[in-house]
Design a protein around this motif. Structure first.
Motif, mmCIF file in Angstrom:
data_model
loop_
_atom_site.group_PDB
_atom_site.id
_atom_site.type_symbol
_atom_site.label_atom_id
_atom_site.label_comp_id
_atom_site.label_asym_id
_atom_site.label_seq_id
_atom_site.Cartn_x
_atom_site.Cartn_y
_atom_site.Cartn_z
ATOM 1 N N ARG A 187 35.242 41.917 28.791
ATOM 2 C CA ARG A 187 35.791 42.624 30.577
ATOM 3 C C ARG A 187 35.582 41.498 31.683
ATOM 4 O O ARG A 187 34.209 40.863 31.577
ATOM 5 N N ILE A 188 36.721 41.140 31.503
ATOM 6 C CA ILE A 188 36.833 40.215 32.571
ATOM 7 C C ILE A 188 36.772 40.842 34.124
ATOM 8 O O ILE A 188 37.582 42.306 33.839
ATOM 9 N N PHE A 189 36.659 40.325 35.354
ATOM 10 C CA PHE A 189 37.290 40.241 36.443
ATOM 11 C C PHE A 189 38.400 39.241 36.718
ATOM 12 O O PHE A 189 38.990 38.510 35.983
ATOM 13 N N THR A 190 39.595 40.280 36.871
ATOM 14 C CA THR A 190 40.124 39.606 37.480
ATOM 15 C C THR A 190 40.892 39.516 38.923
ATOM 16 O O THR A 190 39.875 39.453 39.578
ATOM 17 N N ARG A 191 42.027 38.731 39.437
ATOM 18 C CA ARG A 191 42.009 38.863 40.650
ATOM 19 C C ARG A 191 41.896 40.188 41.250
ATOM 20 O O ARG A 191 41.562 39.635 42.732
ATOM 21 N N ASP A 192 42.956 40.870 40.387
ATOM 22 C CA ASP A 192 42.945 42.667 40.924
ATOM 23 C C ASP A 192 41.867 43.579 40.587
ATOM 24 O O ASP A 192 41.714 44.698 41.411
ATOM 25 N N SER A 193 41.244 43.401 39.762
ATOM 26 C CA SER A 193 40.525 44.497 38.738
ATOM 27 C C SER A 193 39.586 44.032 38.030
ATOM 28 O O SER A 193 39.214 42.967 37.425
#
Length: 123
Positions: free
Chosen positions: A35-41
Motif C-alpha cells: 500500500r503506497i501513498f500516491t499524489r491523489d490517494s
C-alpha cells in the motif's frame, strides 16, 4: 482500500519482477511493494525511494524516469521537511501498476535529456 494478503499484491509483485528483468541496471536503493501513498490517494503499487546519502540520487531518479517514460512535466519538486533538502516525486504506471518515485537531494535538479539519445545509460 486494503492490501492484506500477498494475493492482493500479486500484480505489484509481478510488475516489480518484470522491472528487474527488463531493466536490471536500474538503481534500487529501496523498492517496496504494498500500500503506497500516491499524489491523489492510496493504492497497491511499487514505491522507489532514492536518497543522496546512499546513492547518486538525481542520476538514479533520471534513470527511473527514462525507463518509465516520465516527462519533466510529470515531476514535482518541493522543499523537504529537513532544512536544506529537496523532495522530488514522479509517478507512472508499469504493467498496470502505479510506481511512485521519491528522491531526496540537497539541491533541486531537472530532468535533463540523457546524452547520446540513449533511454537509460548502459541499456
Amino acid at each position: 482500500m486494503s492490501a492484506h494478503t500477498l494475493a492482493d499484491q500479486r500484480s505489484a509483485l509481478t510488475a516489480l519482477t518484470d522491472l528487474s528483468t527488463n531493466f536490471p541496471g536500474l538503481p534500487a536503493d529501496s523498492a517496496r511493494v504494498g500500500r503506497i501513498f500516491t499524489r491523489d490517494s492510496m493504492a497497491v503499487g511499487i514505491a522507489i525511494a532514492l536518497h543522496e546519502a546512499t546513492s547518486a540520487a538525481a542520476d538514479d531518479f533520471r534513470a527511473w524516469c527514462a525507463a518509465l517514460n516520465i516527462s519533466a512535466a510529470d515531476v514535482e519538486t518541493r522543499p523537504a521537511a529537513t532544512t536544506g533538502m529537496h523532495y522530488t516525486t514522479a509517478e507512472a504506471h508499469y504493467a498496470g501498476v502505479i510506481v511512485h518515485l521519491d528522491c531526496h537531494t540537497s539541491r533541486p535538479f531537472t530532468l535533463a535529456p540523457i546524452a547520446g539519445g540513449q533511454r537509460v545509460p548502459g541499456w
